[in-house]
Design a protein around this motif. Structure first.
Motif, PDB file in Angstrom:
ATOM      1  N   ALA A  38       4.061  -1.890  -1.333  1.00 11.16           N
ATOM      2  CA  ALA A  38       4.675  -0.619  -0.945  1.00 11.16           C
ATOM      3  C   ALA A  38       3.626   0.469  -0.802  1.00 11.16           C
ATOM      4  CB  ALA A  38       5.724  -0.210  -1.978  1.00 11.16           C
ATOM      5  N   LEU A  39       2.691   0.550  -1.741  1.00  7.89           N
ATOM      6  CA  LEU A  39       1.689   1.616  -1.704  1.00  7.89           C
ATOM      7  C   LEU A  39       0.691   1.407  -0.582  1.00  7.89           C
ATOM      8  CD1 LEU A  39       1.199   2.116  -5.542  1.00  7.89           C
ATOM      9  CD2 LEU A  39       2.258   3.705  -3.925  1.00  7.89           C
ATOM     10  N   ALA A  40       0.408   0.151  -0.233  1.00  5.97           N
ATOM     11  CA  ALA A  40      -0.473  -0.095   0.910  1.00  5.97           C
ATOM     12  C   ALA A  40       0.188   0.367   2.200  1.00  5.97           C
ATOM     13  CB  ALA A  40      -0.818  -1.590   0.998  1.00  5.97           C
ATOM     14  N   ARG A  41       1.466   0.033   2.368  1.00  7.08           N
ATOM     15  CA  ARG A  41       2.195   0.427   3.578  1.00  7.08           C
ATOM     16  C   ARG A  41       2.324   1.944   3.661  1.00  7.08           C
ATOM     17  NH1 ARG A  41       2.896  -1.095   8.455  1.00  7.08           N
ATOM     18  NH2 ARG A  41       2.495  -3.122   7.473  1.00  7.08           N
ATOM     19  N   LEU A  42       2.690   2.588   2.560  1.00  7.57           N
ATOM     20  CA  LEU A  42       2.847   4.039   2.568  1.00  7.57           C
ATOM     21  C   LEU A  42       1.515   4.741   2.823  1.00  7.57           C
ATOM     22  CD1 LEU A  42       4.612   6.545   2.136  1.00  7.57           C
ATOM     23  CD2 LEU A  42       3.969   6.441  -0.285  1.00  7.57           C
ATOM     24  N   SER A  43       0.463   4.255   2.164  1.00 10.84           N
ATOM     25  CA  SER A  43      -0.846   4.881   2.350  1.00 10.84           C
ATOM     26  C   SER A  43      -1.304   4.781   3.796  1.00 10.84           C
ATOM     27  CB  SER A  43      -1.876   4.222   1.428  1.00 10.84           C
ATOM     28  OG  SER A  43      -1.534   4.417   0.060  1.00 10.84           O
ATOM     29  N   MET A  44      -1.016   3.653   4.441  1.00 11.96           N
ATOM     30  CA  MET A  44      -1.379   3.518   5.845  1.00 11.96           C
ATOM     31  C   MET A  44      -0.578   4.494   6.705  1.00 11.96           C
ATOM     32  SD  MET A  44      -1.704   0.100   8.189  1.00 11.96           S
ATOM     33  CE  MET A  44      -0.096  -0.519   7.743  1.00 11.96           C
TER      34      MET A  44
END
Length: 381
Positions: A157-163
């Motif tokens: 989730a944090l990888a997707r949001l950060s991107m």
């Protein structure tokens, strides 16, 4: 009844993502059908994101069968989330994806044990909000995801949001803040072993830099050597991890760079070969600007009649609701095309329209910068 065994196919075997292999192992060693739900859903999402859509559909069919055998909110939440991603990666259909993922979030919110679905859904809803350029929704989902995500657990989730936030900041013109979010996305994707997200990150970073390159090129000469290397690296990485989603998209990025560089014949050939399929995979919003690029390539390659026809087509395809920078690029490029073809009145008309839209775009960027900063999203978490 036990759930069917995982699908086995050439496409699935070609996927070399570390996360995919982990999920395969989790499915194979699950002690019960319910224990296999989350890894099965995440595995199906990985297949869809790799472009193995028929295999993803088979995997989702297994989950649908489980939902009939074992009615449970967990299966419903994961199914809606996976079906949302399936819709998105099957032609980048935003509205069906939005509806499914919103439903997954609603189910997860009503059941405290489904926090992992909730934060992942918020991350994807933030991504879709950026695609739709709905700033308020982007901020809403981003803040909610950051508030509930566990930094050492919810890496996906944090990888997707950060991107998504990196791309949003890149859109505002603040590449420094964007890079911080990109680095955060890379860190979480690496921790997860998610080569698919790393590939998407490379593509999105390259796409945003190419977009900036196109804007800059309309105001003077720019260097593009490093940009070509960046675009090529996406292809090399995708080949290494078995991804297929970007096969038609990265050549279009390369064509845009070649156009800026003045290598018009090479760019035209890439556009002709890959643009139709790329448009079908989600680049419709760029349609008018890419067609205007093709017209520019033709005009500079001695194809004046075809260039004029292509320019008129770009005018027809220009959607007033498309992104402001794409509208501005279209007008600027068409002004160049028409001037080169001796169509002075049309050139002047598009120059005036370009000046107007570029002004609107600068104001839009400033609005996004202020809103994201005021929402506390200017620094990675």
């Amino acid at each position: 009844m036990d759930a069917p065994t995982p699908v086995s196919s050439a496409a699935a075997a070609a996927v070399k993502s570390r996360l995919f292999k982990q999920l395969d192992q989790q499915v194979a060693t699950a002690q019960s059908p319910m224990a296999s739900v989350a890894p099965r859903a995440r595995r199906a999402m990985q297949l869809a994101r790799h472009g193995a859509l028929s295999e993803a559909r088979e995997a989702l069919t297994v989950l649908h069968q489980l939902s009939f055998q074992h009615p449970h909110a967990e299966i419903g939440a994961w199914l809606h989330l996976a079906e949302g991603l399936m819709a998105y990666y099957n032609g980048f259909a935003v509205q069906p994806a939005l509806e499914r993922i919103t439903r997954a979030h609603a189910i997860a919110t009503a059941h405290s044990a489904l926090g992992d679905v909730q934060v992942l859904a918020d991350a994807w809803l933030a991504q879709l909000a950026y695609v739709r350029h709905e700033l308020d929704a982007l901020i809403h989902h981003a803040r909610r995801c950051l508030a509930q995500a566990r930094p050492e657990v919810d890496h996906g989730a944090l990888a997707r949001l950060s991107m998504a936030l990196g791309v949003a900041w890149h859109f505002t013109g603040d590449s420094e803040v964007a890079q911080r979010w990109y680095q955060q996305a890379r860190r979480h994707a690496t921790a997860e072993g998610d080569d698919t997200t790393l590939s998407a990150l490379m593509y999105n970073m390259a796409a945003m830099r190419v977009a900036q390159l196109r804007r800059d090129s309309l105001n003077g000469a720019v260097r593009v050597q490093e940009m070509l290397l960046s675009v090529d690296s996406v292809d090399h990485y995708d080949a290494a991890v078995g991804a297929a989603m970007m096969n038609e998209l990265t050549p279009v990025l390369r064509a845009q760079v070649l156009t800026v560089e003045g290598r018009f014949e090479q760019a035209r050939q890439l556009y002709e070969q890959h643009l139709p399929q790329a448009m079908a995979q989600g680049l419709e919003r760029l349609g008018s600007s890419l067609l205007s690029d093709m017209a520019w390539c033709r005009a500079n390659s001695g194809q004046q009649e075809l260039a004029l026809l292509q320019a008129r087509e770009a005018e027809i395809e220009l959607d007033p609701s498309c992104d402001l920078d794409d509208r501005a690029i279209t007008h600027s490029r068409l002004a160049q095309v028409f001037r080169l073809l001796g169509q002075t009145d049309d050139a002047q008309r598009h120059e005036a329209l370009a000046d107007e839209v570029w002004g609107q775009y600068a104001a839009h960027q400033q609005h996004w910068r202020q809103a994201l900063s005021q929402a506390g999203l200017s620094a990675s978490h």
